[in-house]
Scaffold this motif. Structure first.
Motif, PDB file in Angstrom:
ATOM      1  N   UNK A 196       0.840  -1.190   0.000  1.00  0.00           N
ATOM      2  CA  UNK A 196       0.000   0.000   0.000  1.00  0.00           C
ATOM      3  C   UNK A 196       0.882   1.249   0.000  1.00  0.00           C
ATOM      4  N   UNK A 197       0.572   2.210  -0.847  1.00  0.00           N
ATOM      5  CA  UNK A 197       1.372   3.413  -0.967  1.00  0.00           C
ATOM      6  C   UNK A 197       1.218   4.288   0.275  1.00  0.00           C
ATOM      7  N   UNK A 198       2.328   4.893   0.683  1.00  0.00           N
ATOM      8  CA  UNK A 198       2.333   5.802   1.838  1.00  0.00           C
ATOM      9  C   UNK A 198       2.545   7.221   1.334  1.00  0.00           C
ATOM     10  N   UNK A 199       1.550   8.076   1.466  1.00  0.00           N
ATOM     11  CA  UNK A 199       1.694   9.441   0.949  1.00  0.00           C
ATOM     12  C   UNK A 199       2.522  10.319   1.880  1.00  0.00           C
ATOM     13  N   UNK A 211       6.231   4.483  12.033  1.00  0.00           N
ATOM     14  CA  UNK A 211       5.251   5.470  12.477  1.00  0.00           C
ATOM     15  C   UNK A 211       4.355   4.815  13.525  1.00  0.00           C
ATOM     16  N   UNK A 212       4.249   5.462  14.673  1.00  0.00           N
ATOM     17  CA  UNK A 212       3.388   4.995  15.755  1.00  0.00           C
ATOM     18  C   UNK A 212       2.401   6.108  16.081  1.00  0.00           C
ATOM     19  N   UNK A 213       1.097   5.770  16.022  1.00  0.00           N
ATOM     20  CA  UNK A 213       0.044   6.737  16.315  1.00  0.00           C
ATOM     21  C   UNK A 213      -0.750   6.229  17.523  1.00  0.00           C
ATOM     22  N   UNK A 252       7.265   2.053   6.951  1.00  0.00           N
ATOM     23  CA  UNK A 252       7.254   2.658   5.613  1.00  0.00           C
ATOM     24  C   UNK A 252       8.679   2.678   5.090  1.00  0.00           C
ATOM     25  N   UNK A 253       8.820   2.377   3.803  1.00  0.00           N
ATOM     26  CA  UNK A 253      10.145   2.336   3.191  1.00  0.00           C
ATOM     27  C   UNK A 253      10.013   2.659   1.705  1.00  0.00           C
ATOM     28  N   UNK A 254      11.123   2.985   1.106  1.00  0.00           N
ATOM     29  CA  UNK A 254      11.155   3.251  -0.325  1.00  0.00           C
ATOM     30  C   UNK A 254      10.759   2.003  -1.105  1.00  0.00           C
ATOM     31  N   UNK A 255       9.899   2.201  -2.090  1.00  0.00           N
ATOM     32  CA  UNK A 255       9.410   1.061  -2.870  1.00  0.00           C
ATOM     33  C   UNK A 255      10.498   0.548  -3.804  1.00  0.00           C
ATOM     34  N   UNK A 256      10.998  -0.668  -3.585  1.00  0.00           N
ATOM     35  CA  UNK A 256      12.090  -1.170  -4.437  1.00  0.00           C
ATOM     36  C   UNK A 256      11.665  -1.378  -5.881  1.00  0.00           C
ATOM     37  N   UNK A 280       6.949   5.761  -1.739  1.00  0.00           N
ATOM     38  CA  UNK A 280       7.150   5.065  -0.469  1.00  0.00           C
ATOM     39  C   UNK A 280       5.949   4.162  -0.214  1.00  0.00           C
ATOM     40  N   UNK A 281       6.223   2.973   0.325  1.00  0.00           N
ATOM     41  CA  UNK A 281       5.174   1.979   0.560  1.00  0.00           C
ATOM     42  C   UNK A 281       5.178   1.576   2.032  1.00  0.00           C
ATOM     43  N   UNK A 282       3.977   1.128   2.479  1.00  0.00           N
ATOM     44  CA  UNK A 282       3.851   0.542   3.814  1.00  0.00           C
ATOM     45  C   UNK A 282       4.041  -0.965   3.691  1.00  0.00           C
ATOM     46  N   UNK A 283       5.079  -1.477   4.312  1.00  0.00           N
ATOM     47  CA  UNK A 283       5.361  -2.915   4.230  1.00  0.00           C
ATOM     48  C   UNK A 283       4.806  -3.657   5.427  1.00  0.00           C
TER      49      UNK A 283
END
Length: 515
Positions: free
Chosen positions: A98-101, A218-220, A282-286, A293-296
């Motif tokens: 999933x993409x992370x904006x 990221x922790x919410x 979240x990390x750079x999408x390989x 950036x994507x949520x892994x």
């Protein structure tokens, strides 16, 4: 397609400024940054957003791929939270994240609107009337305090909705101050800790993780949620979790926020957070070519420390291998860039040295030419001096009065010892000035030469003659200056024995020392 060999020097001043701002934020090579800026019409804000969030794709392809997207997100969430028993490898290339904006919040206190000038002029009378009426009603309320309380009861139902806008009472701050407030409140509530919170906004943490190819954790949290306190004490502050986050080998940037703050709330909405406490890796999408950036990993609800670490490790392992390749490529690109900069720097230094040597050589040649010119001018000046002196001697010799007759009694007899050692005895008129004696000594060679004296010879123009000797009486020693007043008889007497002494100038002394 922009030409990759575009010369930076061909850009305009505004374009170079935009390029400097873009490379300062993204640390991208200028040759690769220019095409993106050209596609963004040289708008730095749009170019930075496209660099971090990815450039928009084809509208048709985007519309066709938007339908199955929710299904992929649900499948991804199920797999990453460990509820699936599928034997497929987590590093499968068919897995889609999933993409992370990138979220750049704006505080409500920073939102300002300016009324147009025409409307401000039109509403000026109404503003004045409102101001007068409000002052009048405040005065009435001061005289009759029961009226404001009655009015408050009547309008309580209409103001309830407006009062709900900010029930937490938290003053909106900028992202950095909001992060500092969250860390301070966290320490006040849970005591000292070793969690490496990033004291900055989400957008800055997002950009840092993307730039350095690190994982953004990221922790919410929501203080109103019942599981928040137990999650933080039992899971987030657990020794193994803290060590895992702090481990440099994991390359984790840790950012946390309170959803009561505007920024954290917008981040929770963008990350589709539906349950608290919430954590996302979240990390750079390989696999992406648009630097997205994507949520892994998504972790929702209370989670034991072992399971929390396991899910983070699983997310890291999914992208570790392609991420290492990208890091290696970036390191190679940076090494080549450093090598190119070192070569350019060495070339500039060599060019500067060549220019300095050429300048010194040119200055040496100019100095040599100037010295040669000055030497020639000095020689010419000496030659003119000798010629003028010779002409002056001939001119002055023609005006020297002849020696008086032997029968004349009123004369002065002077014995002169010349610099050559010869002794010359001559008679002068008693009323002759001392300068006449000096002129005789100066023109002695001319007077006794075989050449005839030309009486009509003119005095050299612009020539200032100076006597280079003086007449001295040996016993007692007395110097008879040429400019002294009085005649020869008054100064010396009827007879005199004088010596001709040469006067040596400082320049002549220097010349003798050089010889």
């Amino acid at each position: 397609m922009a030409d990759s060999s575009l010369d930076i020097g061909q850009l305009t001043e505004d374009q170079r400024i935009a390029l400097q701002q873009f490379t300062a934020v993204t640390d991208q090579d200028p040759a690769a940054a220019v095409p993106l800026l050209q596609r963004s019409q040289w708008n730095v804000q749009i170019a930075i957003a496209r660099f971090f969030d990815g450039e928009p794709s084809d509208p048709v392809a985007e519309a066709s791929s938007s339908i199955p997207r929710p299904q992929d997100q649900r499948r991804q969430e199920t797999l990453l939270n460990g509820f699936s028993t599928s034997p497929r490898s987590p590093t499968s290339s068919s897995r889609r994240f999933e993409s992370a904006p990138r979220i750049v919040p704006q505080s409500e206190s920073q939102v300002t609107s300016q009324t147009p000038l025409l409307l401000a002029i039109l509403f000026t009378p109404f503003n004045l009337a409102y101001s007068l009426l409000s002052k009048y009603f405040r005065f009435i309320g001061y005289l009759f305090p029961i009226l404001p309380r009655a009015w408050t009861r009547l309008t309580a139902g209409t103001t309830t909705q407006a009062q709900r806008r900010n029930t937490s009472g938290r003053r909106p701050l900028n992202p950095r101050d909001t992060a500092a407030r969250f860390i301070r409140e966290f320490e006040e509530e849970y005591g000292n800790h070793e969690l490496p919170f990033l004291e900055n906004g989400y957008a800055q943490a997002f950009d840092l993780a993307k730039k350095d190819l690190k994982f953004l954790l990221v922790v919410l949290v929501s203080p109103e949620h019942d599981d928040t306190s137990s999650f933080i004490r039992d899971t987030l502050l657990a020794t193994e979790v803290v060590d895992f986050i702090k481990n440099p080998e994991n390359s984790i940037i840790f950012w946390a926020g309170n959803v009561q703050d505007s920024e954290a709330y917008q981040v929770s909405a963008a990350l589709n957070c539906t349950k608290f406490p919430f954590a996302s890796l979240i990390v750079h999408s390989p696999q992406s070519t648009s630097n997205s950036m994507d949520m892994v990993t998504r972790i929702t609800g209370p989670t034991p420390p072992e399971q929390f670490i396991s899910k983070l490790q699983q997310g890291i392992q999914q992208v570790q291998e392609p991420l290492n390749r990208i890091r290696a490529q970036r390191a190679e690109l940076q090494a080549s860039r450093n090598l190119r900069e070192a070569q350019n720097s060495a070339y500039e230094r060599s060019l500067a040295q060549d220019r300095e040597r050429a300048r010194l050589k040119r200055e040496a040649e100019e100095q040599k030419a100037r010295e040669e010119k000055e030497a020639i001018e000095r020689e010419e000046a000496k030659e003119r001096e000798v010629q003028n002196l010779e002409q002056w001697r001939k001119w002055r010799a023609a005006s020297i009065v002849d020696e008086p007759d032997p029968q004349e009694k009123d004369v002065v007899r002077i014995s002169l010892r010349m610099p050559s050692g010869d002794r010359v005895i001559r008679k002068f008129a008693s009323d002759a000035p001392v300068e006449e004696l000096y002129a005789f000594v100066e023109c002695y060679d001319v007077l006794h030469s075989d050449e005839p004296i030309v009486e009509k010879l003119s005095k050299p123009e612009g020539f200032q003659h100076e006597y280079k000797f003086r007449l001295v009486s040996p016993m007692p020693r007395e110097v008879y200056e040429v400019d002294a007043s009085g005649s020869i008889k008054d100064r010396i007497g009827r007879t005199g024995n004088l010596i001709v002494e040469r006067v040596v100038d400082e320049e002549d002394e220097d010349d003798e020392d050089d010889v």
